[in-house]
Write an enzyme that holds these catalytic residues in place. Structure first.
Site, short mmCIF file in Angstrom:
data_model
loop_
_atom_site.label_atom_id
_atom_site.label_comp_id
_atom_site.label_asym_id
_atom_site.label_seq_id
_atom_site.Cartn_x
_atom_site.Cartn_y
_atom_site.Cartn_z
N ASN A 191 40.55 -19.07 12.88
CA ASN A 191 40.01 -18.70 14.20
C ASN A 191 39.40 -17.30 14.15
O ASN A 191 38.28 -17.08 14.64
CB ASN A 191 41.13 -18.69 15.24
CG ASN A 191 41.31 -20.04 15.91
OD1 ASN A 191 40.39 -20.85 15.91
ND2 ASN A 191 42.48 -20.27 16.45
N GLU A 226 48.55 -25.92 16.53
CA GLU A 226 48.13 -26.50 15.25
C GLU A 226 49.27 -27.29 14.62
O GLU A 226 49.36 -27.45 13.42
CB GLU A 226 47.60 -25.40 14.32
CG GLU A 226 48.63 -24.59 13.55
CD GLU A 226 49.29 -23.51 14.37
OE1 GLU A 226 49.38 -23.65 15.59
OE2 GLU A 226 49.76 -22.54 13.77
N1 LIG Z 1 40.74 -23.19 17.72
C1 LIG Z 1 41.92 -23.41 18.31
N2 LIG Z 1 42.93 -22.57 18.07
C2 LIG Z 1 44.12 -22.79 18.66
C3 LIG Z 1 44.32 -23.90 19.51
N3 LIG Z 1 45.60 -23.85 19.94
C4 LIG Z 1 46.17 -22.79 19.37
N4 LIG Z 1 45.30 -22.13 18.57
C5 LIG Z 1 45.49 -20.92 17.78
O1 LIG Z 1 46.30 -21.20 16.67
C6 LIG Z 1 46.78 -19.96 16.15
C7 LIG Z 1 48.19 -20.16 15.64
O2 LIG Z 1 48.55 -19.00 15.00
P1 LIG Z 1 49.95 -18.80 14.30
O3 LIG Z 1 51.03 -19.39 15.16
O4 LIG Z 1 50.08 -17.38 13.90
O5 LIG Z 1 49.90 -19.75 13.05
P2 LIG Z 1 49.20 -19.57 11.63
O6 LIG Z 1 48.12 -18.54 11.63
O7 LIG Z 1 48.82 -20.91 11.17
O8 LIG Z 1 50.38 -18.99 10.74
P3 LIG Z 1 51.44 -19.86 9.96
O9 LIG Z 1 51.87 -20.97 10.85
O10 LIG Z 1 52.56 -18.91 9.65
O11 LIG Z 1 50.78 -20.37 8.72
C8 LIG Z 1 46.68 -18.96 17.29
O12 LIG Z 1 45.70 -18.02 16.95
C9 LIG Z 1 46.21 -19.80 18.48
O13 LIG Z 1 45.33 -19.07 19.31
C10 LIG Z 1 43.21 -24.76 19.77
O14 LIG Z 1 43.29 -25.75 20.51
N5 LIG Z 1 42.04 -24.49 19.14
#
Ligand SMILES: Nc1nc2c(ncn2[C@@H]2O[C@H](COP(=O)(O)OP(=O)(O)OP(=O)(O)O)[C@@H](O)[C@H]2O)c(=O)[nH]1
Length: 302
Positions: A191, A226
């Site tokens: 993102n 996610e």
């Molecule tokens: N593009 C998009 N991003 C989303 C959505 N829902 C949640 N997110 C983003 O997903 C990200 C999740 O970040 P983290 O929980 O830190 O997870 P990560 O970066 O995968 O880190 P790890 O799980 O430790 O590997 C956040 O930045 C949210 O804003 C969505 O529907 N679309």
């Protein structure tokens, strides 16, 4: 509704704990009501015999109750799907127009009691009944889909999944069954570095990969940002592990050229006889967090 044991209790458990099941049952009831209304009014229109007076009042009363019930359901859908109910609104507008025909019929019941109906009117009543039944069926399907699917990835949403898990556990089948929880790795970086649209694209890809790897009886959902879950029905832990490995491989292979290689951390557990929804999910969640802690891009069994 909480878990209940005993087959006689199953009938009383909604198909889904959330609004999806409630819509389904509520709109099914409305559909039945409307078919009854249509039948009575059509019968009244076609038959001008002795039983006419009673049928008129019953038909008119049902018509009125039906309009009130439809308006109530409309309000409910509007409240729950504030942003998403435009399609439903259009369909409902058509339905309410149709319902107005019944109100018109009610008025005529009150004002007339003679042989004022001619063949054209009868045909219109029949046509109206068919349109109404088809419209209501479409509405049931539409609202059910709206309330059970994740809009972005088109897999089921958390609410539906919890209902499906609950139903599965209540059925207590003897077969093996596993729950797979997966969370994309470093999704925030995608993102941040490539934009939210790329993040959405990745989520859609993951939804597609899961759909391609699922059989008819499996249930997939996007349970959070996610995070996805998959109920693998009728498979042992060893087979589920192979499926999880295949999914991991497919996720990597589906990485778009402009993005870093996609991986996920996965937690896998088999359903135990004493499990309820919370216990089962927390075990799978725990396994997934262990996979994160152990360095991501792996499957942990618990
Ligand atoms: N593009 C998009 N991003 C989303 C959505 N829902 C949640 N997110 C983003 O997903 C990200 C999740 O970040 P983290 O929980 O830190 O997870 P990560 O970066 O995968 O880190 P790890 O799980 O430790 O590997 C956040 O930045 C949210 O804003 C969505 O529907 N679309």
């Amino acid at each position: 509704m909480q878990q209940q044991s005993g087959s006689n209790m199953r009938l009383w458990v909604l198909p889904s704990r959330g609004a999806g099941g409630a819509y389904f049952i509520g709109t099914g009831f409305l559909l039945l009501l409307n078919v009854l209304v249509s039948a009575f009014l059509t019968g009244w229109a076609l038959n001008q015999g002795q039983w006419q007076a009673g049928a008129e009042w019953l038909g008119a009363g049902l018509a009125f109750a039906s309009v009130v019930a439809v308006a109530f359901m409309y309000l409910l859908v509007s409240l729950i799907h504030l942003k998403r109910h435009i399609k439903v609104t259009v369909l409902f507008g058509l339905l309410l127009l149709q319902q107005a025909r019944y109100l018109d019929g009610l008025e005529q019941v009150l004002l007339f009691s003679g042989d004022w109906l001619d063949l054209t009117e009868d045909v219109l009543f029949l046509f109206g009944a068919i349109v109404l039944a088809v419209g209501m069926t479409l509405w049931v399907i539409l609202t059910y889909r709206l309330s059970t699917l994740d809009k972005l990835t088109r897999v089921h949403n958390r609410r539906y999944f919890e209902g499906a898990l609950q139903r599965y556990l209540l059925s207590r089948r003897q077969e093996a069954c596993c729950l797979l929880v997966m969370d994309l790795d470093d999704f925030k970086a995608i993102n941040d570095n490539h934009g939210h649209a790329s993040g959405d694209r990745v989520l859609k890809i993951l939804g597609e990969v899961l759909r391609q790897n699922a059989r008819r009886e499996d249930v997939i959902c996007r349970s959070g940002g996610e995070e996805f879950e998959m109920l693998l029905v009728g498979v042992s832990l060893a087979t589920a592990q192979q499926i999880a490995q295949r999914i991991m491989h497919c996720i990597k292979a589906a990485t778009p050229d402009d993005l870093p290689t996609l991986t996920a951390s996965m937690g896998l557990t088999s359903v135990l006889p004493e499990d309820d929804v919370d216990r089962l999910r927390s075990r799978a969640d725990k396994a997934m967090y262990m996979a994160k802690e152990q360095g991501k891009a792996r499957i942990v069994l618990l």
